[in-house]
Enzyme design. Structure first.
Site, mmCIF file in Angstrom:
data_model
loop_
_atom_site.group_PDB
_atom_site.id
_atom_site.type_symbol
_atom_site.label_atom_id
_atom_site.label_comp_id
_atom_site.label_asym_id
_atom_site.label_seq_id
_atom_site.Cartn_x
_atom_site.Cartn_y
_atom_site.Cartn_z
ATOM 1 N N HIS A 72 -5.419 -16.884 10.577
ATOM 2 C CA HIS A 72 -4.351 -16.295 9.758
ATOM 3 C C HIS A 72 -4.946 -15.284 8.787
ATOM 4 C CE1 HIS A 72 -1.110 -19.651 10.214
ATOM 5 N NE2 HIS A 72 -1.676 -19.343 11.358
ATOM 6 N N TYR A 200 4.434 -20.695 1.248
ATOM 7 C CA TYR A 200 4.409 -21.525 0.039
ATOM 8 C C TYR A 200 5.665 -21.155 -0.754
ATOM 9 C CZ TYR A 200 -0.499 -22.863 0.786
ATOM 10 O OH TYR A 200 -1.666 -23.383 1.288
ATOM 11 N N PRO A 292 -3.457 -30.841 -2.971
ATOM 12 C CA PRO A 292 -3.635 -30.098 -1.714
ATOM 13 C C PRO A 292 -3.099 -28.667 -1.705
ATOM 14 C CG PRO A 292 -1.948 -31.807 -1.478
ATOM 15 C CD PRO A 292 -2.552 -31.990 -2.823
ATOM 16 N N LYS A 296 -8.056 -27.050 -0.303
ATOM 17 C CA LYS A 296 -9.507 -27.007 -0.556
ATOM 18 C C LYS A 296 -10.272 -28.289 -0.223
ATOM 19 C CE LYS A 296 -10.155 -22.883 -1.836
ATOM 20 N NZ LYS A 296 -9.737 -22.442 -0.510
ATOM 21 N N TYR A 384 -8.546 -18.491 -1.901
ATOM 22 C CA TYR A 384 -7.906 -19.181 -0.769
ATOM 23 C C TYR A 384 -8.781 -19.130 0.483
ATOM 24 C CZ TYR A 384 -4.037 -20.990 1.996
ATOM 25 O OH TYR A 384 -3.248 -21.779 2.794
#
Ligand code: FAD
Ligand code: DHB
Length: 390
Positions: A72, A200, A292, A296, A384
């Site tokens: 991604h 998200y 979460p 990570k 990220y």
């Protein structure tokens, strides 16, 4: 039974460490309280940072990951009826790969067993002894019998509820902790993902996350109360709540399908320092937990044992103790960067206790800033995808 490095726990940390040690010619034995079937089917994380993918591929356990992992290059943020893409690869040159944690675990178990490695499943470690001597002893129980594993070092990779951390004498460790007034309800569904990238969503009813495992399987999460009872969430209620929180963009809808698995995970931030005492080293969830939201946890577990693999190699090859001595301080730099990022993502995306309207305004302002500032978006993106050096 004797080995060089005794490893408690066959999660990503313990298995990867055993694999890395083997590549350096160092013997280890992994003791795992659950069955092989259980650890291979435990549905958990799914996002691998670029550095984790590189580590798995570089050390010869990335063949299926390369084939089946979903690369991604961006994530989507939904809030206040808007939708924004964070183009991670454009901003950082790096990407993430979606590949289930249980697949990483399966690949590592297969590699260890093919190389003649020793993993004892259904072997529960009861206590550790002699950690401040030259030959620590791991006491475990298998088939109703008490057994001992003698070793040069013990590495506790036994997760948050394991026994290793508790073997350190009182007063040595300092813990830092934060709990959150919510949990995640996670589901795995036999439904083709309706999108190619993760979503998200910050919504007034609570956070929601749209993820996936394959072109046929979706992985979805909902913010719920910390003491939520899963029996109060029949499938229809889960889909209705996902629709309410995610279908906020005109013309976009979820794909639904049978729910294959569902569970509730509490949210916690937790670090124990130092990550070593005498001949005991701690790695992964045994010594730090992140909520979460930043994806990570598994990545940190792999990063810890990558350091330990090199540190044990230096010790056994050249009697050089420097990397082992510095392990805790080196690992904690990455751990605290991830702690901050995970806390920040969590605070920006969830409805916090009391529905404070001021807080909701701050969240929207932060999300808008990510959506409009290349600098701020780059900060999110580089954390990220994972910082190479911290
Ligand atoms: P674990 O995987 O917990 O392994 C510890 C092992 O030790 C277990 O197999 C346990 O059975 C064994 N054990 C415990 N006690 C004993 C004992 N006494 N004797 C012998 N064995 C013992 N992380 C990410 O990076 N990305 C994500 O997208 C992400 N999403 C997540 C979503 C959810 C819903 C959850 C729950 C977690 C998520 N995480 C994520 C976190 C990630 O799953 C963990 O950080 C990861 O499992 C840590 O690996 P570990 O090897 O340290 O510990
Ligand atoms: C997944 C889990 C996470 O915690 C996250 O932040 C993103 C994706 C997942 O399981 O796919």
């Amino acid at each position: 039974m004797r080995t060089q490095v005794g490893i408690v726990g066959a999660g990503p940390a313990g298995l990867m460490l055993s694999h890395l040690l083997h590549r350096h010619g160092i013997e280890s034995v992994v003791l795992e309280s659950r069955s092989r079937d259980h650890v291979e089917h435990r549905v958990r994380a799914g996002v691998l940072e670029q550095g984790s993918v590189d580590l798995l591929c570089r050390t010869g356990v990335g063949e299926r990951l390369r084939r089946e992992g979903l690369r991604h290059e961006g994530i989507e943020l939904r809030f206040a009826g808007e939708s924004h893409r964070v183009p991670m690869t454009e901003l950082t040159g790096r990407a993430i790969t979606v590949y289930g944690q249980q697949e990483v675990v399966k690949d590592l178990i297969a590699a260890r067993l093919a190389a003649g490695g020793t993993i004892h499943f259904d072997a529960e470690v009861l206590r550790l002894a002699g950690l401040n001597s030259a030959e620590p002893v791991v006491h475990f129980r298998r088939d109703g019998r008490d057994e001992e594993l003698r070793c040069d070092f013990v590495v506790g990779c036994d997760g948050f509820h394991g026994v290793s951390r508790g073997a350190v004498p009182e007063g040595v460790l300092t813990s830092y902790e934060r709990t959150y007034p919510f949990a995640w309800l996670g589901v795995l569904a036999a439904a083709a993902p309706a999108v190619e990238e993760l979503i998200y969503a910050n919504h007034e009813r609570g956070f929601a996350l749209y993820s996936m495992r394959s072109p046929e399987i979706s992985r979805l999460y909902l913010q719920v109360a910390p003491d939520e009872d899963i029996t109060r969430w029949p499938d229809e209620r889960i889909w209705a709540e996902l629709r309410a929180r995610l279908e906020t963009v005109p013309g976009w809808s979820l794909n639904e399908g049978p729910i294959l698995e569902k569970s509730i995970t509490p949210m916690r931030s937790f670090v124990v320092e130092p990550m070593q005492w005498e001949r005991l080293f701690l790695a992964g969830d045994a010594v730090h937990i992140v909520p979460p939201t930043g994806a990570k946890g598994m990545n940190l577990a792999l990063a810890d044992v990558a350091l330990l693999g090199d540190a044990f190699a230096a010790w056994y090859d050249r009697a050089d103790a420097e990397l082992l001595t510095n392990y805790s301080a080196t690992a904690l730099r990455r751990v605290w960067r991830a702690q901050h990022f995970s806390w920040w993502m969590t605070s920006m995306l969830h409805r916090l206790a009391g529905d404070d309207p001021y807080e909701a305004k701050l969240q929207t302002a932060t999300l808008r800033y990510v959506a409009t500032s290349r600098g701020y978006a780059t900060s999110l993106a580089e954390n990220y995808v994972g910082l190479p050096e911290v």
